[in-house]
Motif scaffolding. Structure first.
Motif, short mmCIF file in Angstrom:
data_model
loop_
_atom_site.label_atom_id
_atom_site.label_comp_id
_atom_site.label_asym_id
_atom_site.label_seq_id
_atom_site.Cartn_x
_atom_site.Cartn_y
_atom_site.Cartn_z
N ASP A 130 22.94 94.25 29.02
CA ASP A 130 22.18 95.34 28.66
C ASP A 130 21.81 95.01 27.30
OD1 ASP A 130 21.37 97.43 27.48
OD2 ASP A 130 23.36 98.61 28.81
N PRO A 131 21.55 94.84 26.28
CA PRO A 131 20.78 94.83 25.08
C PRO A 131 21.63 96.51 24.52
CG PRO A 131 19.24 95.28 25.28
CD PRO A 131 19.66 94.83 27.03
N ILE A 132 21.24 97.13 25.19
CA ILE A 132 22.24 98.42 24.29
C ILE A 132 23.76 98.50 24.12
CG2 ILE A 132 22.28 101.24 24.57
CD1 ILE A 132 20.02 100.62 25.78
N SER A 133 24.43 97.69 25.01
CA SER A 133 25.77 97.96 25.14
C SER A 133 26.05 96.66 24.03
CB SER A 133 26.32 97.41 26.48
OG SER A 133 25.89 98.10 27.41
N ASN A 168 13.57 76.13 24.91
CA ASN A 168 12.41 77.90 24.85
C ASN A 168 12.89 79.08 25.21
OD1 ASN A 168 10.49 75.67 25.09
ND2 ASN A 168 10.75 75.57 27.86
N LYS A 169 13.97 79.52 25.58
CA LYS A 169 14.58 80.65 25.29
C LYS A 169 15.12 80.65 24.06
CE LYS A 169 16.03 81.09 30.20
NZ LYS A 169 17.49 80.69 31.97
N ARG A 170 15.92 80.09 23.55
CA ARG A 170 16.36 80.11 21.76
C ARG A 170 15.02 80.85 21.00
NH1 ARG A 170 21.80 80.29 21.85
NH2 ARG A 170 22.81 79.92 23.84
N LYS A 171 13.26 79.66 21.57
CA LYS A 171 12.43 79.44 20.38
C LYS A 171 12.26 81.01 20.81
CE LYS A 171 10.81 75.23 20.06
NZ LYS A 171 9.77 73.69 19.80
N ALA A 172 11.86 81.71 21.85
CA ALA A 172 11.34 82.87 22.01
C ALA A 172 12.12 83.70 21.57
CB ALA A 172 11.10 82.46 23.50
N GLY A 173 13.53 83.56 21.78
CA GLY A 173 14.42 84.79 20.94
C GLY A 173 14.03 84.65 19.80
N PHE A 174 13.81 83.61 18.91
CA PHE A 174 13.82 83.36 17.57
C PHE A 174 12.45 84.07 17.07
CE2 PHE A 174 13.00 80.94 13.01
CZ PHE A 174 13.44 80.83 12.48
N LEU A 195 19.76 95.81 14.04
CA LEU A 195 18.64 96.06 15.19
C LEU A 195 18.83 94.71 16.13
CD1 LEU A 195 15.98 96.14 12.45
CD2 LEU A 195 16.31 97.85 13.78
N GLU A 196 19.29 94.64 17.06
CA GLU A 196 18.98 94.12 17.90
C GLU A 196 17.96 93.02 18.87
OE1 GLU A 196 20.74 91.00 20.21
OE2 GLU A 196 22.29 91.40 18.82
N VAL A 197 17.20 91.76 18.65
CA VAL A 197 15.30 91.58 18.92
C VAL A 197 15.71 90.81 20.32
CG1 VAL A 197 13.68 90.82 18.53
CG2 VAL A 197 15.47 92.29 16.49
N LYS A 198 14.87 91.58 21.27
CA LYS A 198 14.93 90.83 22.50
C LYS A 198 13.34 90.83 22.46
CE LYS A 198 18.95 91.29 23.54
NZ LYS A 198 19.72 89.70 23.34
N ASN A 199 12.89 89.44 22.74
CA ASN A 199 11.76 89.41 23.05
C ASN A 199 10.96 88.38 24.12
OD1 ASN A 199 9.08 88.17 22.10
ND2 ASN A 199 9.20 86.39 20.95
N TRP A 200 10.85 88.88 25.31
CA TRP A 200 11.01 89.15 26.89
C TRP A 200 9.13 89.43 27.19
CZ3 TRP A 200 15.76 92.55 27.42
CH2 TRP A 200 17.25 91.50 27.05
N PHE A 246 25.18 99.59 35.57
CA PHE A 246 25.71 98.35 35.46
C PHE A 246 25.99 97.84 33.96
CE2 PHE A 246 24.41 99.33 40.25
CZ PHE A 246 25.62 99.57 40.44
N HIS A 247 25.18 97.64 33.53
CA HIS A 247 24.93 97.69 31.54
C HIS A 247 24.44 96.51 31.65
CE1 HIS A 247 27.40 101.06 30.33
NE2 HIS A 247 28.97 100.33 31.54
N GLN A 248 23.43 96.29 32.73
CA GLN A 248 22.65 95.37 32.55
C GLN A 248 21.01 95.61 32.74
OE1 GLN A 248 23.22 93.00 36.47
NE2 GLN A 248 21.87 94.02 37.06
N LEU A 249 20.31 94.87 32.37
CA LEU A 249 18.99 94.64 32.04
C LEU A 249 18.01 93.69 32.88
CD1 LEU A 249 16.99 95.53 29.32
CD2 LEU A 249 15.93 93.30 30.56
N ILE A 250 17.10 94.50 33.81
CA ILE A 250 16.49 93.24 35.67
C ILE A 250 15.46 93.32 34.71
CG2 ILE A 250 15.86 93.05 37.55
CD1 ILE A 250 18.77 93.18 37.55
N ARG A 251 15.03 91.61 34.63
CA ARG A 251 14.08 91.23 34.09
C ARG A 251 12.36 91.09 35.66
NH1 ARG A 251 11.52 86.41 29.99
NH2 ARG A 251 12.30 85.18 32.66
#
Length: 147
Positions: free
Chosen positions: A122-125, A37-43, A91-96, A106-111
């Motif tokens: 962190d997608p920027i890193s 499900n995570k991979r499909k959401a990303g795609f 382009l680094e794509v995220k679908n959250w 901390f070079h991270q992202l919290i959802r």
């Protein structure tokens, strides 16, 4: 112009095949289904981006989806690589879903989604790392470094 088409990632096809073979109550099935499900959401997020890329002038832009290059010892991959005569763009794509909080210290992202917190790299890193790898690859292969 699309130089490299977007394809369904192999990992999605592998997880789908795995889930067809694992019995419903088998240990580990839930984890595989969650990963799928995570991979499909990303795609799906990457496919949504394609709509907007479709507005670009095909004569001025070259688009490479899922570009995977070797820097000699290892590979690096970019969701979408956009190339023009003047610049290159990764382009680094995220679908959250949910609330997204960047933690640059901390070079991270919290959802936060459904009252649950999850930490991600962190997608920027990630994009900065890909940029360094791309510059090395361009240099090693005799290409100029694009801004």
């Amino acid at each position: 112009m699309i130089e490299k088409e977007r394809r369904v990632p192999e990992i999605i096809m592998q997880l789908q095949a795995l889930l067809r073979r694992i019995p419903e109550m088998e240990h580990g099935r839930e984890k595989a289904a969650s990963e799928l499900n995570k991979r499909k959401a990303g795609f799906m997020g990457e496919q949504k981006l394609d709509y907007y890329l479709g507005f670009l002038d095909e004569k001025k832009y070259r688009i490479f989806h899922g570009l995977r290059l070797s820097n000699g010892k290892q590979f690096f991959q970019m969701d979408t690589f956009l190339l023009t005569k003047r610049f290159a763009m990764i382009l680094e794509v995220k679908n959250w879903n949910g609330t997204i909080i960047f933690e640059p210290e901390f070079h991270q992202l919290i959802r936060i989604h459904n009252e649950k917190e999850e930490a991600f790299h962190d997608p920027i890193s990630q994009a900065e790392h890909q940029s360094r790898q791309l510059k090395k690859w361009l240099s090693a292969n005799g290409f100029r470094i694009y801004p």
